[in-house]
Design a protein around this motif. Sequence first.
Motif, PDB file in Angstrom:
ATOM      1  N   ALA A   1      50.735  59.754   9.250  1.00 28.19           N
ATOM      2  CA  ALA A   1      52.046  60.400   9.137  1.00 28.19           C
ATOM      3  C   ALA A   1      53.122  59.562   9.820  1.00 28.19           C
ATOM      4  CB  ALA A   1      51.992  61.794   9.750  1.00 28.19           C
ATOM      5  N   GLY A   2      52.751  59.008  10.975  1.00 26.93           N
ATOM      6  CA  GLY A   2      53.702  58.154  11.681  1.00 26.93           C
ATOM      7  C   GLY A   2      54.075  56.921  10.879  1.00 26.93           C
ATOM      8  N   ALA A   3      53.074  56.344  10.197  1.00 22.83           N
ATOM      9  CA  ALA A   3      53.336  55.150   9.391  1.00 22.83           C
ATOM     10  C   ALA A   3      54.256  55.467   8.213  1.00 22.83           C
ATOM     11  CB  ALA A   3      52.010  54.570   8.892  1.00 22.83           C
ATOM     12  N   PHE A   4      54.054  56.605   7.573  1.00 19.93           N
ATOM     13  CA  PHE A   4      54.866  57.004   6.422  1.00 19.93           C
ATOM     14  C   PHE A   4      56.298  57.360   6.819  1.00 19.93           C
ATOM     15  CE2 PHE A   4      51.116  57.864   3.596  1.00 19.93           C
ATOM     16  CZ  PHE A   4      51.577  57.113   2.518  1.00 19.93           C
ATOM     17  N   MET A   5      56.449  58.005   7.951  1.00 22.84           N
ATOM     18  CA  MET A   5      57.753  58.602   8.296  1.00 22.84           C
ATOM     19  C   MET A   5      58.497  57.895   9.412  1.00 22.84           C
ATOM     20  SD  MET A   5      56.815  62.676   7.965  1.00 22.84           S
ATOM     21  CE  MET A   5      55.454  62.602   9.135  1.00 22.84           C
ATOM     22  N   GLU A   6      58.042  56.696   9.799  1.00 22.55           N
ATOM     23  CA  GLU A   6      58.678  56.036  10.934  1.00 22.55           C
ATOM     24  C   GLU A   6      60.136  55.657  10.646  1.00 22.55           C
ATOM     25  OE1 GLU A   6      57.380  52.126  11.966  1.00 22.55           O
ATOM     26  OE2 GLU A   6      56.427  51.807  10.024  1.00 22.55           O
ATOM     27  N   THR A   7      60.476  55.430   9.384  1.00 14.58           N
ATOM     28  CA  THR A   7      61.865  55.078   9.060  1.00 14.58           C
ATOM     29  C   THR A   7      62.689  56.299   8.663  1.00 14.58           C
ATOM     30  OG1 THR A   7      61.288  54.622   6.746  1.00 14.58           O
ATOM     31  CG2 THR A   7      61.160  52.780   8.296  1.00 14.58           C
ATOM     32  N   ILE A   8      62.015  57.432   8.471  1.00 18.40           N
ATOM     33  CA  ILE A   8      62.734  58.657   8.097  1.00 18.40           C
ATOM     34  C   ILE A   8      63.285  59.353   9.321  1.00 18.40           C
ATOM     35  CG2 ILE A   8      62.507  60.923   7.008  1.00 18.40           C
ATOM     36  CD1 ILE A   8      60.330  59.738   5.246  1.00 18.40           C
ATOM     37  N   PHE A   9      62.415  59.503  10.327  1.00 12.94           N
ATOM     38  CA  PHE A   9      62.833  60.178  11.562  1.00 12.94           C
ATOM     39  C   PHE A   9      63.122  59.127  12.626  1.00 12.94           C
ATOM     40  CE2 PHE A   9      59.970  63.204   9.412  1.00 12.94           C
ATOM     41  CZ  PHE A   9      60.853  64.252   9.238  1.00 12.94           C
ATOM     42  N   THR A  10      64.355  58.716  12.698  1.00  9.86           N
ATOM     43  CA  THR A  10      64.779  57.718  13.677  1.00  9.86           C
ATOM     44  C   THR A  10      65.853  58.304  14.575  1.00  9.86           C
ATOM     45  OG1 THR A  10      66.411  56.847  12.121  1.00  9.86           O
ATOM     46  CG2 THR A  10      64.228  55.810  12.137  1.00  9.86           C
ATOM     47  N   GLY A  11      66.145  57.595  15.640  1.00 10.70           N
ATOM     48  CA  GLY A  11      67.190  58.042  16.550  1.00 10.70           C
ATOM     49  C   GLY A  11      66.872  59.389  17.171  1.00 10.70           C
ATOM     50  N   LYS A  12      67.825  60.323  17.073  1.00 14.04           N
ATOM     51  CA  LYS A  12      67.627  61.635  17.677  1.00 14.04           C
ATOM     52  C   LYS A  12      66.583  62.470  16.945  1.00 14.04           C
ATOM     53  CE  LYS A  12      71.462  63.794  15.140  1.00 14.04           C
ATOM     54  NZ  LYS A  12      72.735  64.554  15.278  1.00 14.04           N
ATOM     55  N   TYR A  13      66.243  62.069  15.710  1.00 10.22           N
ATOM     56  CA  TYR A  13      65.229  62.801  14.945  1.00 10.22           C
ATOM     57  C   TYR A  13      63.803  62.285  15.209  1.00 10.22           C
ATOM     58  CZ  TYR A  13      69.282  64.468  12.362  1.00 10.22           C
ATOM     59  OH  TYR A  13      70.487  65.037  12.015  1.00 10.22           O
ATOM     60  N   GLU A  14      63.722  61.269  16.041  1.00 11.37           N
ATOM     61  CA  GLU A  14      62.397  60.709  16.331  1.00 11.37           C
ATOM     62  C   GLU A  14      61.486  61.732  16.995  1.00 11.37           C
ATOM     63  OE1 GLU A  14      60.448  56.754  18.473  1.00 11.37           O
ATOM     64  OE2 GLU A  14      62.611  57.135  18.573  1.00 11.37           O
ATOM     65  N   ILE A  15      62.079  62.704  17.684  1.00 14.01           N
ATOM     66  CA  ILE A  15      61.284  63.743  18.339  1.00 14.01           C
ATOM     67  C   ILE A  15      60.461  64.531  17.317  1.00 14.01           C
ATOM     68  CG2 ILE A  15      63.162  65.418  18.228  1.00 14.01           C
ATOM     69  CD1 ILE A  15      60.502  65.066  20.988  1.00 14.01           C
ATOM     70  N   ILE A  16      60.992  64.658  16.088  1.00 16.45           N
ATOM     71  CA  ILE A  16      60.262  65.370  15.028  1.00 16.45           C
ATOM     72  C   ILE A  16      58.971  64.628  14.688  1.00 16.45           C
ATOM     73  CG2 ILE A  16      60.327  66.181  12.650  1.00 16.45           C
ATOM     74  CD1 ILE A  16      63.328  66.515  12.938  1.00 16.45           C
ATOM     75  N   LEU A  17      59.071  63.310  14.578  1.00 15.84           N
ATOM     76  CA  LEU A  17      57.895  62.498  14.284  1.00 15.84           C
ATOM     77  C   LEU A  17      56.867  62.610  15.396  1.00 15.84           C
ATOM     78  CD1 LEU A  17      56.451  60.426  12.535  1.00 15.84           C
ATOM     79  CD2 LEU A  17      57.747  58.623  13.697  1.00 15.84           C
ATOM     80  N   ILE A  18      57.339  62.584  16.628  1.00 17.90           N
ATOM     81  CA  ILE A  18      56.433  62.705  17.783  1.00 17.90           C
ATOM     82  C   ILE A  18      55.753  64.064  17.780  1.00 17.90           C
ATOM     83  CG2 ILE A  18      56.309  62.773  20.297  1.00 17.90           C
ATOM     84  CD1 ILE A  18      58.598  60.752  20.355  1.00 17.90           C
ATOM     85  N   MET A  19      56.510  65.115  17.433  1.00 14.67           N
ATOM     86  CA  MET A  19      55.923  66.463  17.397  1.00 14.67           C
ATOM     87  C   MET A  19      54.849  66.566  16.311  1.00 14.67           C
ATOM     88  SD  MET A  19      59.290  68.901  17.951  1.00 14.67           S
ATOM     89  CE  MET A  19      58.332  70.378  17.589  1.00 14.67           C
ATOM     90  N   ILE A  20      55.132  66.000  15.139  1.00 16.73           N
ATOM     91  CA  ILE A  20      54.140  66.014  14.057  1.00 16.73           C
ATOM     92  C   ILE A  20      52.868  65.291  14.500  1.00 16.73           C
ATOM     93  CG2 ILE A  20      53.618  65.160  11.737  1.00 16.73           C
ATOM     94  CD1 ILE A  20      56.579  65.562  11.058  1.00 16.73           C
ATOM     95  N   PHE A  21      53.065  64.155  15.153  1.00 19.03           N
ATOM     96  CA  PHE A  21      51.926  63.374  15.629  1.00 19.03           C
ATOM     97  C   PHE A  21      51.062  64.191  16.586  1.00 19.03           C
ATOM     98  CE2 PHE A  21      50.068  60.717  18.941  1.00 19.03           C
ATOM     99  CZ  PHE A  21      49.314  59.818  18.198  1.00 19.03           C
TER     100      PHE A  21
END
Length: 289
Positions: A101-121
């Motif tokens: 999931a991190g590999a797929f979405m690393e460019t989608i959730f950037t900046g202040k939205y990076e927390i979303i990627l971390i939460m999914i992980f």
Amino acid sequence: MKFEENLRELRKQNGLSQEELAEKLNVSRQAVSKWENGSGYPELDKLMVLCELFHCTMDDLLKGDVKERDVVGIERYEQYCNQMSWAMTLGVFMCISAVTAGAFMETIFTGKYEIILIMIFFILVTIGVMIFVYYGMQSESFHKKYPNIPQHIYTEEEIDAFNKKFQLAIVVGVGMIIISLVIHEIIAQFAPEYIANGVFMAIVSIVVSIFVYFGLQKTKYEDTRKDEKNPVSKEDEMVGKYSGVIMLIATIIFLLWGFLLDGWRIAWLVYPVGGILCGIVYLLMAKDK
């Protein structure tokens, strides 16, 4: 119960004839018959072998009542092993899916939205860890309740048939890892790199899940053959453990490389290397079979 009654009961629980037990103890069948009739008594070293063979204490063997011990039935054993295989495979799949999931979405959730990627992980990893903990406790309870794994319940034909599937699974898995490198490069030529990385990690998650499932299924068969005259070699038992350690180290390196050094673009290389190493370990340790 007396010693002779316990010995006879334990022998029957493990599906052994007097002759088969005699072979394991390197004594004559007549000696075993005398022990069970109460007209003879084994020496101390044979008593210790019997305790190890039947997974019991000296007190249980000499003056306990082994009939009171729970013995798991074949159907219950099959159900338990298959359930554990699927559960552990799912747990591993969830943990690796977090990386995918991190590999797929690393460019989608950037900046202040990076927390979303971390939460999914961490949600996916948490689910995987919860599966490990829950079924780990289930496994411990099972083995406490049923200390005796049924022996000799699979025919040689069934075991040989599974071993062929196991070997095929290992070969296919290693092949998929290598092919995934080619797929990654092809996709990277026509699509963003994060998509190529995501597809690669998805294939890796499938391959590792295959390794885990068939490794646990192999244990199911091996545990019913531990007491044979020709026991399962230590090499066979260690292949799965070494492979698991290799892929665990690969995952740790991937995560550290990605999160600490922001090296997601090339960190995925640890997985094909890990897959190839697993294949090499299997081929080297099983070469004499």
